[in-house]
Design a protein around this motif. Structure first.
Motif, PDB file in Angstrom:
ATOM      1  N   HIS A   1      12.360  -0.650  -5.147  1.00 57.78           N
ATOM      2  CA  HIS A   1      12.824  -1.430  -3.985  1.00 57.78           C
ATOM      3  C   HIS A   1      13.207  -0.558  -2.745  1.00 57.78           C
ATOM      4  CE1 HIS A   1      14.417  -4.825  -1.545  1.00 57.78           C
ATOM      5  NE2 HIS A   1      15.672  -4.639  -1.724  1.00 57.78           N
ATOM      6  N   LEU A   2      14.152   0.008  -2.902  1.00 53.77           N
ATOM      7  CA  LEU A   2      14.536   1.089  -2.029  1.00 53.77           C
ATOM      8  C   LEU A   2      13.693   1.921  -1.590  1.00 53.77           C
ATOM      9  CD1 LEU A   2      18.387   1.617  -3.563  1.00 53.77           C
ATOM     10  CD2 LEU A   2      17.748   0.092  -1.444  1.00 53.77           C
ATOM     11  N   LEU A   3      13.294   2.601  -2.242  1.00 55.79           N
ATOM     12  CA  LEU A   3      11.926   3.670  -1.920  1.00 55.79           C
ATOM     13  C   LEU A   3      10.912   2.853  -1.104  1.00 55.79           C
ATOM     14  CD1 LEU A   3      11.296   5.453  -5.102  1.00 55.79           C
ATOM     15  CD2 LEU A   3      12.241   6.560  -3.130  1.00 55.79           C
ATOM     16  N   ALA A   4      10.417   1.502  -1.427  1.00 55.97           N
ATOM     17  CA  ALA A   4       9.589   0.581  -0.609  1.00 55.97           C
ATOM     18  C   ALA A   4       9.995   0.487   0.772  1.00 55.97           C
ATOM     19  CB  ALA A   4       9.249  -0.490  -1.260  1.00 55.97           C
ATOM     20  N   LEU A   5      11.517   0.655   0.989  1.00 50.73           N
ATOM     21  CA  LEU A   5      12.149   0.325   2.168  1.00 50.73           C
ATOM     22  C   LEU A   5      12.138   1.640   2.972  1.00 50.73           C
ATOM     23  CD1 LEU A   5      14.896  -2.363   1.064  1.00 50.73           C
ATOM     24  CD2 LEU A   5      12.714  -2.642   2.466  1.00 50.73           C
ATOM     25  N   GLY A   6      11.549   2.632   2.615  1.00 51.52           N
ATOM     26  CA  GLY A   6      11.851   4.065   3.067  1.00 51.52           C
ATOM     27  C   GLY A   6      13.056   5.002   2.767  1.00 51.52           C
ATOM     28  N   HIS A   7      13.976   4.465   1.822  1.00 51.14           N
ATOM     29  CA  HIS A   7      15.121   5.266   1.465  1.00 51.14           C
ATOM     30  C   HIS A   7      14.732   6.530   0.768  1.00 51.14           C
ATOM     31  CE1 HIS A   7      18.095   2.228   3.135  1.00 51.14           C
ATOM     32  NE2 HIS A   7      16.936   1.373   2.613  1.00 51.14           N
ATOM     33  N   ARG A   8      15.290   7.569   1.309  1.00 60.08           N
ATOM     34  CA  ARG A   8      14.851   8.788   0.542  1.00 60.08           C
ATOM     35  C   ARG A   8      16.387   9.570   0.286  1.00 60.08           C
ATOM     36  NH1 ARG A   8      11.352   6.189   0.113  1.00 60.08           N
ATOM     37  NH2 ARG A   8       9.087   6.886   0.535  1.00 60.08           N
ATOM     38  N   ARG A   9      17.226   9.196   0.895  1.00 58.62           N
ATOM     39  CA  ARG A   9      18.889   9.692   0.848  1.00 58.62           C
ATOM     40  C   ARG A   9      19.634   8.946   0.086  1.00 58.62           C
ATOM     41  NH1 ARG A   9      18.074  10.878   6.176  1.00 58.62           N
ATOM     42  NH2 ARG A   9      20.131   9.850   6.578  1.00 58.62           N
ATOM     43  N   LEU A  10      19.870   9.040  -1.394  1.00 59.47           N
ATOM     44  CA  LEU A  10      20.552   7.786  -2.102  1.00 59.47           C
ATOM     45  C   LEU A  10      21.765   8.506  -2.891  1.00 59.47           C
ATOM     46  CD1 LEU A  10      17.166   7.688  -3.158  1.00 59.47           C
ATOM     47  CD2 LEU A  10      17.891   5.453  -2.877  1.00 59.47           C
ATOM     48  N   ALA A  11      22.669   7.718  -2.997  1.00 61.61           N
ATOM     49  CA  ALA A  11      23.717   8.039  -3.672  1.00 61.61           C
ATOM     50  C   ALA A  11      23.784   6.763  -4.824  1.00 61.61           C
ATOM     51  CB  ALA A  11      25.237   8.005  -2.916  1.00 61.61           C
ATOM     52  N   HIS A  12      24.284   7.407  -6.044  1.00 67.50           N
ATOM     53  CA  HIS A  12      24.601   6.543  -7.301  1.00 67.50           C
ATOM     54  C   HIS A  12      25.970   6.598  -7.395  1.00 67.50           C
ATOM     55  CE1 HIS A  12      23.786   6.122 -11.808  1.00 67.50           C
ATOM     56  NE2 HIS A  12      24.245   4.844 -11.356  1.00 67.50           N
ATOM     57  N   ILE A  13      26.561   5.493  -7.223  1.00 69.60           N
ATOM     58  CA  ILE A  13      27.969   5.087  -7.611  1.00 69.60           C
ATOM     59  C   ILE A  13      27.853   4.683  -8.984  1.00 69.60           C
ATOM     60  CG2 ILE A  13      30.254   3.740  -6.971  1.00 69.60           C
ATOM     61  CD1 ILE A  13      28.802   5.510  -4.753  1.00 69.60           C
ATOM     62  N   ALA A  14      28.153   5.643  -9.735  1.00 70.26           N
ATOM     63  CA  ALA A  14      27.742   5.548 -11.435  1.00 70.26           C
ATOM     64  C   ALA A  14      29.237   5.086 -12.049  1.00 70.26           C
ATOM     65  CB  ALA A  14      27.528   6.778 -12.069  1.00 70.26           C
TER      66      ALA A  14
END
Length: 330
Positions: free
Chosen positions: A164-177
């Protein structure tokens, strides 16, 4: 009752004993149940339990009830238990996700079996010594001695979030794990990394956090203010962490989702209490409880139980938008 339903006494025994599946058709089983209701029949549980050598009681071990997910797991388990004339004893670990003592001095004498979350696995050591049948939920089916496992398709849920996020163009992501050594969170991390690996130009930063709002806020602040380009999306292991991430964005003067998108996991009531409402993965918690209890009943009846993986669903709301800040259309 057999005469009223137009069936044999053996058929009545199978249906009322909960052993009819695969032997009696659904319409015939319903005819027996209808006759029982009309005749006011109530099974003699004491006699049945003496004959079967059972207490008709199951123990459900969960990490805590402060999370709505496990409260709904209990609801589903209790509903399924009632269908089989069983009761459920609920045992939340007093330490939340940590170890817990054996809640019974002699579990073997007071229980027929146990259903447990992997997040509360440390509570099971003494109970397992009693040789009780065990059904695990949200646990690795390949690394457990349980008689059966019931899981959600957690990996697919995280794949849906990433796609979903990739389809919205996001490439810089952070995982709050979630900073918890548990199968369910390990699966989320692996699925996220594997999904992003197939798209060039993506970066993923991981910030661990305890499962509470303030810890989520602090982890999100670290992700948003750390060195390098700021992430355009925060992927949170739970809705509670996502609530903290939204607070962090506001404190830093960022808008959700214009400046940073936020996703959760669970679809708790909290998800729609936030503003904007949270894009998250819906987990059918009651179905997990029901499936866990039915699996335990099958184990007690010495019927085979295949590992179950229940489907999950991404619910897109207004906390996610395009990476460039333009309307996403979701």
């Amino acid at each position: 009752m057999a005469r009223a339903a137009g069936v044999s006494q053996a058929t009545v025994s199978l249906v009322m004993g909960g052993k009819w599946r695969g032997r009696v058709s659904e319409p015939t089983a319903e005819a027996v149940r209808s006759a029982a209701r009309e005749l006011g029949y109530r099974p003699n549980l004491a006699a049945r339990n003496l004959r079967l050598g059972r207490t008709r009681t199951a123990l459900l071990v969960v990490p805590a009830l402060t999370n709505d997910f496990f409260a709904r797991v209990y609801t589903g388990a209790a509903r399924a238990a009632a269908e089989h004339g069983m009761g459920v004893v609920l045992y939340p670990s007093p330490e939340g996700t940590g170890p817990a003592p054996d809640p019974f001095a002699s579990a073997r004498a007071t229980l027929d079996g146990v259903i447990a979350s992997s997040m509360a696995a440390d509570a099971l050591a003494d109970i397992r010594e009693g040789g009780l049948p065990l059904v695990m939920i949200d646990s690795d089916p390949g690394r457990t001695a349980a008689a059966a496992t019931v899981n959600l398709d957690i990996a697919d849920g995280m794949r849906q979030v990433a796609q979903h996020l990739l389809a919205l163009g996001h490439r810089r992501l952070a995982h709050i794990a979630a900073d918890i050594d548990s199968w369910t969170f390990q699966v989320r991390a692996r699925a996220l990394a594997e999904t992003l690996r197939g798209t060039d130009g993506t970066t993923l930063r991981t910030e661990p956090a305890a499962l509470d709002v303030n810890a989520g806020r602090r982890a999100a602040e670290r992700a948003l203010t750390g060195p390098g380009p700021r992430p355009t999306a925060l992927i949170c292991d739970g809705d509670v962490l996502a609530a903290g991430a939204c607070k962090a964005a506001r404190r830093l003067g960022l808008r959700v989702p214009d400046d940073v998108s936020v996703t959760g996991f669970d679809d708790l009531p909290l998800a729609t209490a936030l503003e904007p409402e949270l894009t998250t993965v819906r987990l059918p918690a009651e179905a997990v409880g029901e499936a866990g209890m039915r699996a335990l009943v099958a184990v007690l009846d010495e019927r085979p139980v295949a590992p179950a993986a229940l489907p999950v669903e991404l619910v897109t709301r207004n906390s996610t938008g395009r990476a460039d800040g333009s309307p996403s259309g979701v």
